[in-house]
Design a protein around this motif. Structure first.
Motif, PDB file in Angstrom:
ATOM      1  N   LYS A   1       0.816  -1.214   0.000  1.00  0.00           N
ATOM      2  CA  LYS A   1       0.000   0.000   0.000  1.00  0.00           C
ATOM      3  C   LYS A   1       0.850   1.265   0.000  1.00  0.00           C
ATOM      4  CE  LYS A   1      -3.786  -0.122   0.008  1.00  0.00           C
ATOM      5  NZ  LYS A   1      -4.702  -0.277  -1.153  1.00  0.00           N
ATOM      6  N   ARG A   2       1.985   1.205   0.708  1.00  0.00           N
ATOM      7  CA  ARG A   2       2.883   2.352   0.725  1.00  0.00           C
ATOM      8  C   ARG A   2       4.218   1.918   1.308  1.00  0.00           C
ATOM      9  NH1 ARG A   2      -0.392   2.410   4.971  1.00  0.00           N
ATOM     10  NH2 ARG A   2       0.322   3.096   7.033  1.00  0.00           N
ATOM     11  N   THR A   3       5.250   2.693   0.982  1.00  0.00           N
ATOM     12  CA  THR A   3       6.589   2.426   1.510  1.00  0.00           C
ATOM     13  C   THR A   3       7.073   3.631   2.301  1.00  0.00           C
ATOM     14  OG1 THR A   3       7.658   3.266  -0.498  1.00  0.00           O
ATOM     15  CG2 THR A   3       7.182   0.902  -0.422  1.00  0.00           C
ATOM     16  N   VAL A   4       7.803   3.357   3.355  1.00  0.00           N
ATOM     17  CA  VAL A   4       8.399   4.393   4.201  1.00  0.00           C
ATOM     18  C   VAL A   4       9.859   4.011   4.416  1.00  0.00           C
ATOM     19  CG1 VAL A   4       6.271   5.094   5.346  1.00  0.00           C
ATOM     20  CG2 VAL A   4       7.575   3.160   6.242  1.00  0.00           C
ATOM     21  N   ASP A   5      10.614   4.870   5.073  1.00  0.00           N
ATOM     22  CA  ASP A   5      12.050   4.607   5.253  1.00  0.00           C
ATOM     23  C   ASP A   5      12.310   3.334   6.045  1.00  0.00           C
ATOM     24  OD1 ASP A   5      12.658   6.855   3.831  1.00  0.00           O
ATOM     25  OD2 ASP A   5      12.928   8.143   5.605  1.00  0.00           O
ATOM     26  N   PHE A   6      11.415   3.003   6.975  1.00  0.00           N
ATOM     27  CA  PHE A   6      11.678   1.842   7.834  1.00  0.00           C
ATOM     28  C   PHE A   6      11.010   0.555   7.350  1.00  0.00           C
ATOM     29  CE2 PHE A   6       8.139   4.288   9.573  1.00  0.00           C
ATOM     30  CZ  PHE A   6       7.129   3.335   9.646  1.00  0.00           C
ATOM     31  N   GLY A   7      10.310   0.608   6.215  1.00  0.00           N
ATOM     32  CA  GLY A   7       9.703  -0.615   5.717  1.00  0.00           C
ATOM     33  C   GLY A   7       8.582  -0.385   4.719  1.00  0.00           C
ATOM     34  N   ALA A   8       7.775  -1.438   4.532  1.00  0.00           N
ATOM     35  CA  ALA A   8       6.660  -1.374   3.587  1.00  0.00           C
ATOM     36  C   ALA A   8       5.409  -1.937   4.247  1.00  0.00           C
ATOM     37  CB  ALA A   8       6.985  -2.175   2.327  1.00  0.00           C
ATOM     38  N   PHE A   9       4.261  -1.230   4.049  1.00  0.00           N
ATOM     39  CA  PHE A   9       2.982  -1.697   4.587  1.00  0.00           C
ATOM     40  C   PHE A   9       2.264  -2.502   3.509  1.00  0.00           C
ATOM     41  CE2 PHE A   9       3.929   1.823   7.399  1.00  0.00           C
ATOM     42  CZ  PHE A   9       3.542   1.325   8.638  1.00  0.00           C
TER      43      PHE A   9
ATOM     44  N   GLU B   1      -1.162  -4.744   2.553  1.00  0.00           N
ATOM     45  CA  GLU B   1      -2.566  -5.036   2.875  1.00  0.00           C
ATOM     46  C   GLU B   1      -2.826  -6.519   2.634  1.00  0.00           C
ATOM     47  OE1 GLU B   1      -6.653  -2.770   1.970  1.00  0.00           O
ATOM     48  OE2 GLU B   1      -5.859  -3.836   0.232  1.00  0.00           O
ATOM     49  N   LEU B   2      -3.217  -7.206   3.714  1.00  0.00           N
ATOM     50  CA  LEU B   2      -3.519  -8.637   3.624  1.00  0.00           C
ATOM     51  C   LEU B   2      -5.002  -8.874   3.349  1.00  0.00           C
ATOM     52  CD1 LEU B   2      -1.392  -9.858   6.665  1.00  0.00           C
ATOM     53  CD2 LEU B   2      -0.702  -9.678   4.267  1.00  0.00           C
ATOM     54  N   ALA B   3      -5.858  -7.941   3.831  1.00  0.00           N
ATOM     55  CA  ALA B   3      -7.309  -7.991   3.633  1.00  0.00           C
ATOM     56  C   ALA B   3      -7.814  -6.574   3.857  1.00  0.00           C
ATOM     57  CB  ALA B   3      -7.960  -8.972   4.606  1.00  0.00           C
ATOM     58  N   PRO B   4      -9.012  -6.263   3.386  1.00  0.00           N
ATOM     59  CA  PRO B   4      -9.537  -4.920   3.618  1.00  0.00           C
ATOM     60  C   PRO B   4      -9.537  -4.568   5.106  1.00  0.00           C
ATOM     61  CG  PRO B   4     -10.890  -6.035   2.001  1.00  0.00           C
ATOM     62  CD  PRO B   4      -9.926  -7.056   2.529  1.00  0.00           C
ATOM     63  N   GLY B   5      -8.771  -3.531   5.468  1.00  0.00           N
ATOM     64  CA  GLY B   5      -8.694  -3.109   6.854  1.00  0.00           C
ATOM     65  C   GLY B   5      -7.615  -3.782   7.659  1.00  0.00           C
ATOM     66  N   VAL B   6      -6.890  -4.732   7.080  1.00  0.00           N
ATOM     67  CA  VAL B   6      -5.831  -5.449   7.793  1.00  0.00           C
ATOM     68  C   VAL B   6      -4.517  -5.256   7.038  1.00  0.00           C
ATOM     69  CG1 VAL B   6      -4.998  -7.668   8.646  1.00  0.00           C
ATOM     70  CG2 VAL B   6      -7.446  -7.166   8.658  1.00  0.00           C
ATOM     71  N   GLU B   7      -3.565  -4.596   7.698  1.00  0.00           N
ATOM     72  CA  GLU B   7      -2.255  -4.362   7.092  1.00  0.00           C
ATOM     73  C   GLU B   7      -1.154  -4.922   7.990  1.00  0.00           C
ATOM     74  OE1 GLU B   7      -1.552  -0.294   6.189  1.00  0.00           O
ATOM     75  OE2 GLU B   7      -3.007  -0.209   4.543  1.00  0.00           O
ATOM     76  N   GLY B   8      -0.075  -5.350   7.362  1.00  0.00           N
ATOM     77  CA  GLY B   8       1.091  -5.809   8.086  1.00  0.00           C
ATOM     78  C   GLY B   8       2.306  -5.007   7.645  1.00  0.00           C
ATOM     79  N   LEU B   9       3.324  -4.981   8.503  1.00  0.00           N
ATOM     80  CA  LEU B   9       4.543  -4.235   8.201  1.00  0.00           C
ATOM     81  C   LEU B   9       5.699  -5.181   7.927  1.00  0.00           C
ATOM     82  CD1 LEU B   9       6.287  -1.643   8.091  1.00  0.00           C
ATOM     83  CD2 LEU B   9       6.603  -1.895  10.574  1.00  0.00           C
ATOM     84  N   VAL B  10       6.334  -4.970   6.777  1.00  0.00           N
ATOM     85  CA  VAL B  10       7.577  -5.665   6.474  1.00  0.00           C
ATOM     86  C   VAL B  10       8.699  -4.683   6.785  1.00  0.00           C
ATOM     87  CG1 VAL B  10       8.942  -6.888   4.758  1.00  0.00           C
ATOM     88  CG2 VAL B  10       6.436  -6.908   4.612  1.00  0.00           C
ATOM     89  N   HIS B  11       9.444  -4.956   7.874  1.00  0.00           N
ATOM     90  CA  HIS B  11      10.521  -4.046   8.243  1.00  0.00           C
ATOM     91  C   HIS B  11      11.609  -4.069   7.171  1.00  0.00           C
ATOM     92  CE1 HIS B  11      13.934  -2.419  10.584  1.00  0.00           C
ATOM     93  NE2 HIS B  11      12.974  -1.723  11.187  1.00  0.00           N
TER      94      HIS B  11
END
Length: 451
Positions: free
Chosen positions: A346-354, A356-366
């Motif tokens: 869904k988006r990337t930031v300096d510390f990782g990438a978010f 979306e696994l399901a609508p309303g559920v996101e996980g962070l890959v550091h």
């Protein structure tokens, strides 16, 4: 000038006595009040076949005509002069008019169409004899001997000469100008300035053309024969009354229907029927909302839940997502630790990438779990919209966080293909190792003894 013989000399005194004698003879010994009462009874009997209760001849139907100095004093006030407002009791209803007992041997007449009617079953009930209302003095009918009245707060339908500031009227919009609305009140011309059309700004006033609007007379200029109206004051009074009612009904957890009034970057304002509540962007959906206009738009009618009330500051917080199923309710069952999952970046930031696994559920890959090799930033490997596969490292339902690892999946794939051996498959940290601090040989304390 004198006359000779037996001719009578006409003087002002003799003419006055002759006229007084003639009037008394014509009245037949009746007083002026008795003649008025008899005339009013006769007219009513002709219109209703004589089947009515006659006015008491012993009680004059005088209107208590005020002095010329006070007769029109209320015309120039923003509100009716208290001296011209009086409570009266309905004593009779006939021919579209209501006869009012004002007390003190004074009676007046008011148009029947100024009284509200209520539907009760199949009957239409309205004003009844014996009811009391507040009336405004509008003039005096010398011929009938009655005060002309208007019910306080009622819509007026009379000619412009009878209107005064503070009267409620019904106006028909006949034209639109850059400055406001041209109207008709009965046969009279009137004008509503653009700032007085509504409590909210309207860029285009053409939507009001040919509409009938209830307004308050703000000014009557009899010299220029002009009438200024305000619809804003009517709406503001109605909203204030509605707001008081709603504040008494609202409670946290309540679900209400509202209309979206405006949409901003931080959320939307919803009209609950007299007061506005804020639907914050974070309360619109369980999913991340980048643009509130993708969720709601101006004019939408929506169901919202009241989540917070501050009656002192007149603030209401609303939520849409509270009415939706929480996607995190079954996360622990759907995403077990060690499970391989697929999602969309869904988006990337300096510390990782978010992801979306399901609508309303996101996980962070550091950033340290994106690849086996060292990377400078997540966007070097993934970008928004990419579909990726990762392993679940941890689940925190309270904080609504899921930790993911793409490097763990990459390692398993390379082991399976034989590209790397098991002992070589340790993931590489994206952050460089912190070098060990050099050990100083210099003693911290001076040595004892010695030379």
């Amino acid at each position: 000038m004198s006359q000779s013989g037996n001719e009578q000399v006409n003087t002002p005194e003799t003419e006055a006595k002759a006229l007084e004698s003639e009037v008394k003879q014509a009245m037949g010994g009746m007083s002026i009040e008795d003649l008025m009462a008899q005339s009013l009874n006769t007219k009513s009997e002709e219109s209703q076949g004589g089947d009515r209760k006659k006015l008491d001849p012993a009680r004059p139907v005088r209107g208590g005509r005020p002095s010329a100095r006070n007769r029109h004093s209320h015309y120039d006030d923003a509100h009716p002069n208290p001296d011209n407002v009086k409570k009266g009791k309905i004593v009779e209803i006939r021919n579209g008019q209501v006869l009012v007992d004002l007390g003190g041997k004074s009676q007046g007449i008011c148009p029947l169409d100024q009284f509200d009617t209520v539907q009760e079953g199949e009957e239409l009930k309205g004003v009844e004899v014996g009811q009391e209302y507040e009336f405004i003095y509008k003039g005096y009918d010398a011929r009938e001997g009655l005060v002309n009245l208007a019910r306080k707060g009622a819509v007026q339908h009379g000619a412009w000469e009878t209107l005064s500031a503070g009267d409620t009227v019904e106006a028909t919009v006949t034209g639109v100008t850059p400055g406001g609305l041209e109207c008709r009140v009965g046969a009279s011309r009137a004008f509503i300035p653009a700032s007085q059309v509504d409590v909210r700004f309207h860029k285009d006033l053409s939507a009001f053309l040919n509409q009938r609007l209830t307004c308050i007379v703000s000014r009557v200029d009899r010299e220029r024969r002009s009438i200024s109206l305000s619809r804003r004051d009517v709406l503001a009074a109605e909203q204030e009354k509605a707001a008081e009612k709603i504040w008494g009904e609202l409670s946290v957890g309540q679900v209400r229907e509202g209309k979206v009034r405006s949409v901003q970057a931080y959320g939307a304002f919803v009209d609950l029927g007299g007061i506005d509540g804020l639907l914050h962007v974070s309360a619109m959906s369980h999913q991340r909302v980048s643009d509130p206009k993708k969720i709601v738009k101006e004019g939408d009618t929506i169901q919202v839940m009241v989540t917070n009330l501050d009656k002192d500051k007149k603030r209401v917080s609303l939520s849409l997502k509270q009415l939706q199923k929480d996607p995190w309710a079954n996360v622990t069952n759907d995403y077990a630790i060690g499970q391989t999952v697929t999602g969309t970046v869904k988006r990337t930031v300096d510390f990782g990438a978010f992801v979306e696994l399901a609508p309303g559920v996101e996980g962070l890959v550091h950033v340290s779990q994106i690849a086996l090799k060292r990377i400078n930033k997540p966007s070097d490997v993934v970008k928004e919209g990419d579909t990726v596969t990762a392993k679940v490292l941890g689940v925190d339902t309270e904080k609504k966080r899921i930790s993911l690892s793409m490097s763990a999946v990459e390692r398993e794939q390379k082991i399976a293909s034989g590209e790397i051996k098991v002992e070589e498959a340790k993931p590489v940290s994206a952050a460089p190792a912190t070098p060990a601090k050099p050990v100083s040989n210099k003693p911290k304390k001076p040595l004892k003894g010695g030379l």
